[in-house]
Design a protein around this motif. Structure first.
Motif, PDB file in Angstrom:
ATOM      1  N   VAL A 255       0.843  -1.209   0.000  1.00 54.72           N
ATOM      2  CA  VAL A 255       0.000   0.000   0.000  1.00 54.72           C
ATOM      3  C   VAL A 255       0.870   1.247   0.000  1.00 54.72           C
ATOM      4  O   VAL A 255       0.651   2.198  -0.775  1.00 54.72           O
ATOM      5  CB  VAL A 255      -0.941  -0.014   1.218  1.00 54.72           C
ATOM      6  CG1 VAL A 255      -1.684   1.314   1.329  1.00 54.72           C
ATOM      7  CG2 VAL A 255      -1.936  -1.162   1.102  1.00 54.72           C
ATOM      8  N   ILE A 256       1.877   1.249   0.902  1.00 52.58           N
ATOM      9  CA  ILE A 256       2.767   2.422   0.988  1.00 52.58           C
ATOM     10  C   ILE A 256       3.488   2.627  -0.335  1.00 52.58           C
ATOM     11  O   ILE A 256       3.579   3.757  -0.856  1.00 52.58           O
ATOM     12  CB  ILE A 256       3.775   2.233   2.138  1.00 52.58           C
ATOM     13  CG1 ILE A 256       3.045   2.269   3.486  1.00 52.58           C
ATOM     14  CG2 ILE A 256       4.857   3.300   2.088  1.00 52.58           C
ATOM     15  CD1 ILE A 256       3.930   1.908   4.657  1.00 52.58           C
ATOM     16  N   SER A 257       4.003   1.542  -0.907  1.00 50.74           N
ATOM     17  CA  SER A 257       4.719   1.637  -2.179  1.00 50.74           C
ATOM     18  C   SER A 257       3.808   2.140  -3.299  1.00 50.74           C
ATOM     19  O   SER A 257       4.196   2.993  -4.113  1.00 50.74           O
ATOM     20  CB  SER A 257       5.292   0.266  -2.542  1.00 50.74           C
ATOM     21  OG  SER A 257       5.953   0.312  -3.783  1.00 50.74           O
ATOM     22  N   GLY A 258       2.561   1.622  -3.315  1.00 48.54           N
ATOM     23  CA  GLY A 258       1.625   2.043  -4.377  1.00 48.54           C
ATOM     24  C   GLY A 258       1.270   3.514  -4.310  1.00 48.54           C
ATOM     25  O   GLY A 258       1.302   4.227  -5.334  1.00 48.54           O
ATOM     26  N   TYR A 259       0.955   3.994  -3.128  1.00 50.62           N
ATOM     27  CA  TYR A 259       0.594   5.411  -2.982  1.00 50.62           C
ATOM     28  C   TYR A 259       1.798   6.306  -3.216  1.00 50.62           C
ATOM     29  O   TYR A 259       1.680   7.413  -3.755  1.00 50.62           O
ATOM     30  CB  TYR A 259      -0.001   5.665  -1.595  1.00 50.62           C
ATOM     31  CG  TYR A 259      -1.446   5.227  -1.487  1.00 50.62           C
ATOM     32  CD1 TYR A 259      -2.443   5.874  -2.220  1.00 50.62           C
ATOM     33  CD2 TYR A 259      -1.813   4.180  -0.656  1.00 50.62           C
ATOM     34  CE1 TYR A 259      -3.768   5.458  -2.121  1.00 50.62           C
ATOM     35  CE2 TYR A 259      -3.129   3.765  -0.560  1.00 50.62           C
ATOM     36  CZ  TYR A 259      -4.108   4.415  -1.299  1.00 50.62           C
ATOM     37  OH  TYR A 259      -5.422   4.018  -1.211  1.00 50.62           O
ATOM     38  N   PHE A 279      -4.060  10.184   0.220  1.00 51.31           N
ATOM     39  CA  PHE A 279      -2.965   9.237  -0.016  1.00 51.31           C
ATOM     40  C   PHE A 279      -1.973   9.212   1.145  1.00 51.31           C
ATOM     41  O   PHE A 279      -1.528   8.162   1.594  1.00 51.31           O
ATOM     42  CB  PHE A 279      -2.241   9.583  -1.315  1.00 51.31           C
ATOM     43  CG  PHE A 279      -3.050   9.335  -2.550  1.00 51.31           C
ATOM     44  CD1 PHE A 279      -4.236   8.614  -2.499  1.00 51.31           C
ATOM     45  CD2 PHE A 279      -2.646   9.849  -3.780  1.00 51.31           C
ATOM     46  CE1 PHE A 279      -4.983   8.386  -3.650  1.00 51.31           C
ATOM     47  CE2 PHE A 279      -3.369   9.619  -4.919  1.00 51.31           C
ATOM     48  CZ  PHE A 279      -4.552   8.892  -4.858  1.00 51.31           C
ATOM     49  N   LEU A 280      -1.642  10.401   1.622  1.00 57.17           N
ATOM     50  CA  LEU A 280      -0.691  10.490   2.737  1.00 57.17           C
ATOM     51  C   LEU A 280      -1.268   9.860   4.008  1.00 57.17           C
ATOM     52  O   LEU A 280      -0.544   9.248   4.800  1.00 57.17           O
ATOM     53  CB  LEU A 280      -0.308  11.944   2.993  1.00 57.17           C
ATOM     54  CG  LEU A 280       0.535  12.606   1.892  1.00 57.17           C
ATOM     55  CD1 LEU A 280       0.744  14.082   2.193  1.00 57.17           C
ATOM     56  CD2 LEU A 280       1.892  11.911   1.748  1.00 57.17           C
ATOM     57  N   SER A 281      -2.586  10.019   4.190  1.00 59.21           N
ATOM     58  CA  SER A 281      -3.236   9.405   5.362  1.00 59.21           C
ATOM     59  C   SER A 281      -3.147   7.886   5.274  1.00 59.21           C
ATOM     60  O   SER A 281      -2.922   7.192   6.278  1.00 59.21           O
ATOM     61  CB  SER A 281      -4.701   9.844   5.442  1.00 59.21           C
ATOM     62  OG  SER A 281      -4.782  11.227   5.648  1.00 59.21           O
ATOM     63  N   LYS A 282      -3.332   7.342   4.065  1.00 58.38           N
ATOM     64  CA  LYS A 282      -3.215   5.892   3.892  1.00 58.38           C
ATOM     65  C   LYS A 282      -1.783   5.424   4.192  1.00 58.38           C
ATOM     66  O   LYS A 282      -1.569   4.397   4.841  1.00 58.38           O
ATOM     67  CB  LYS A 282      -3.574   5.524   2.448  1.00 58.38           C
ATOM     68  CG  LYS A 282      -5.031   5.738   2.088  1.00 58.38           C
ATOM     69  CD  LYS A 282      -5.902   4.701   2.742  1.00 58.38           C
ATOM     70  CE  LYS A 282      -7.363   4.843   2.279  1.00 58.38           C
ATOM     71  NZ  LYS A 282      -8.234   3.823   2.918  1.00 58.38           N
ATOM     72  N   ILE A 283      -0.813   6.190   3.687  1.00 59.14           N
ATOM     73  CA  ILE A 283       0.596   5.835   3.945  1.00 59.14           C
ATOM     74  C   ILE A 283       0.884   5.874   5.443  1.00 59.14           C
ATOM     75  O   ILE A 283       1.531   4.974   6.003  1.00 59.14           O
ATOM     76  CB  ILE A 283       1.533   6.788   3.180  1.00 59.14           C
ATOM     77  CG1 ILE A 283       1.399   6.564   1.664  1.00 59.14           C
ATOM     78  CG2 ILE A 283       2.985   6.579   3.621  1.00 59.14           C
ATOM     79  CD1 ILE A 283       2.163   7.552   0.828  1.00 59.14           C
TER      80      ILE A 283
END
Length: 451
Positions: A255-259, A279-283
């Motif tokens: 997930v981190i790599s994708g975003y 996106f940053l919140s997901k990371i």
């Protein structure tokens, strides 16, 4: 190399030969001693005969020669007063003799003939005489004795050989049993024990010690099997944890790599601030998830190696429970949580007890169908769910390290949660109680002393 029975046979044969030699030498010298004694008695008797003849005046050279012919004993008489010599054999006068008042027995040799002589100075009827009596002396070996001795020695030797053969059979039998038992020990066959022999005490002691060795090896084999099982279990656990870590880290990292790729993409300039923030919140959320997994693993290692020290303080268990419940409710909005709280001040490590409650409540929310009931009163914390429950045979396993009931459930699950709970409660001199009914749900509880 010699076998035991061969050594024993040689030893027995040597003893018999030594005994025979000793007995032969002993009897030989005894025979010589007896022959000398008989010769002394014969000489003394003939000396008395000559003495009596002198006293009666009935002796002359003819009488002495006849006496020698009859008895085989030569006689020499020196008449010191008349300066006359009477003899039965002339060459006997050539012998240098020593006459004394007491009788003297002297071995002599004349013309290759051995003699035993008896000489004495005496006074008979007022006249002085030197009398010498000579007995030809040759010690003859008693051949009959040696024949008897050889027969007796042969009998003893035969008995010794028979004894050796019997002992050989027993020894080979006992050694065969010991060798067979040792072969079985080498093959790790501990079913049969070594029976102690009835003949030889030494073999009985050896059998006893080998039997103890067998018991020790059997015990070591059991210990080795247990260690092998533990090592195999640890290998499986380590393989499982590596797979679990790989799986747990893979999703957040993906997930981190994708975003990150989306943000770094040249076209990302077209992203508005709202999407960029999302996106940053997901990371951030995935990084927090990774951090929690690592912290949980680190905490388990520290607990397992007794590296954790308590930092106690006073706080209210019900207040802490309420704070944790509100935080977790936001993550599981579809689950209904019922709280029954009463003020419960305790003295404990707040951070560790918070970890315990988070683990128990979050597990209940994960595995419940719809509702979770939490109660805190009189120092006792309890959380119950309406999930699928735990099988009776697995209740004691859920607190083991890396043990997971549902292998397909991967969300923040390394099988460490209840292991951590158990150790933290152990540090607080408490224990985790588990009640579960398969198909109906589970209850987890613990009790801490109130302040």
């Amino acid at each position: 190399m010699f076998r035991i029975y061969q050594v024993f046979f040689l030893w027995l044969l040597g003893v018999l030969c030594a005994m025979g030699l000793f007995l032969g030498v002993f009897v030989y010298f005894k025979d010589i001693k007896e022959s000398e004694q008989i010769a002394h008695e014969k000489l003394h008797t003939l000396f008395e005969v000559v003495d009596i003849s002198l006293l009666e005046g009935s002796f002359d050279t003819r009488f002495l020669k006849d006496l020698q012919r009859r008895s085989g004993v030569g006689v020499v008489i020196f008449d010191k007063d008349n300066q006359q010599i009477h003899y039965s054999q002339k060459n006997l006068t050539e012998i240098s003799l020593n006459f004394q008042d007491k009788p003297q027995f002297t071995p002599l040799k004349l013309n290759d003939q051995a003699y035993l002589s008896l000489t004495q100075s005496t006074i008979i009827d007022g006249r002085n005489y030197d009398i010498g009596v000579f007995l030809p002396y040759t010690h003859k070996i008693n051949q009959g004795f040696w024949i008897d001795f050889l027969v007796l020695f042969g009998v003893f030797l035969s008995l010794g050989v028979c004894l050796v053969l019997v002992l050989k059979r027993h020894i080979q039998n006992e050694l065969g049993k010991i060798a067979m038992y040792l072969q079985k020990l080498g093959k790790k066959d501990f079913k049969k024990s070594l029976r102690p022999p009835l003949v030889f005490k030494e073999f009985a002691e050896i059998s006893e010690r080998i039997g103890k060795l067998g018991l020790w090896l059997q015990k070591q084999e059991k210990i080795s099997k247990k260690r092998s099982k533990k090592l195999h279990l640890k290998y499986l656990q380590s393989t499982s944890i590596i797979a679990a870590l790989s799986h747990e880290f893979k999703n957040p990292l993906a997930v981190i790599s994708g975003y990150c790729e989306m943000i770094l993409n040249p076209k990302a300039k077209e992203l508005d601030s709202k999407n960029l923030e999302r996106f940053l919140s997901k990371i951030y959320a995935q990084s927090q998830r990774l951090n929690q997994l690592l912290e949980r693993l680190n905490l388990a290692v520290r607990l397992d190696n007794d590296l954790l020290q308590l930092e106690t303080s006073s706080f209210d268990l019900s207040v802490l429970t309420e704070e944790i419940t509100i935080s977790l409710q936001a993550r599981y909005p579809e689950k209904k949580i019922t709280l029954t709280l009463k003020n419960t001040p305790i003295q404990a490590d707040r951070v560790l007890i918070e970890n315990v409650i988070i683990n128990l409540v979050e597990n209940a929310l994960k595995y419940s169908k719809s509702k979770v009931a939490i109660s805190v009163k009189k120092g006792r914390f309890e959380v119950c769910d309406d999930g699928c429950g735990i099988a009776e045979g697995q209740v004691g396993l859920v607190t083991k390290k890396f043990y997971r009931l549902q292998e397909n459930y991967s969300q923040n699950s390394l099988g460490l949660g209840l292991f951590i709970v158990k150790y933290i409660l152990k540090l607080h001199h408490s224990e985790l109680e588990i009640k579960s009914t398969l198909g109906k749900g589970s209850c987890f509880s613990f009790k801490l002393p109130s302040v």
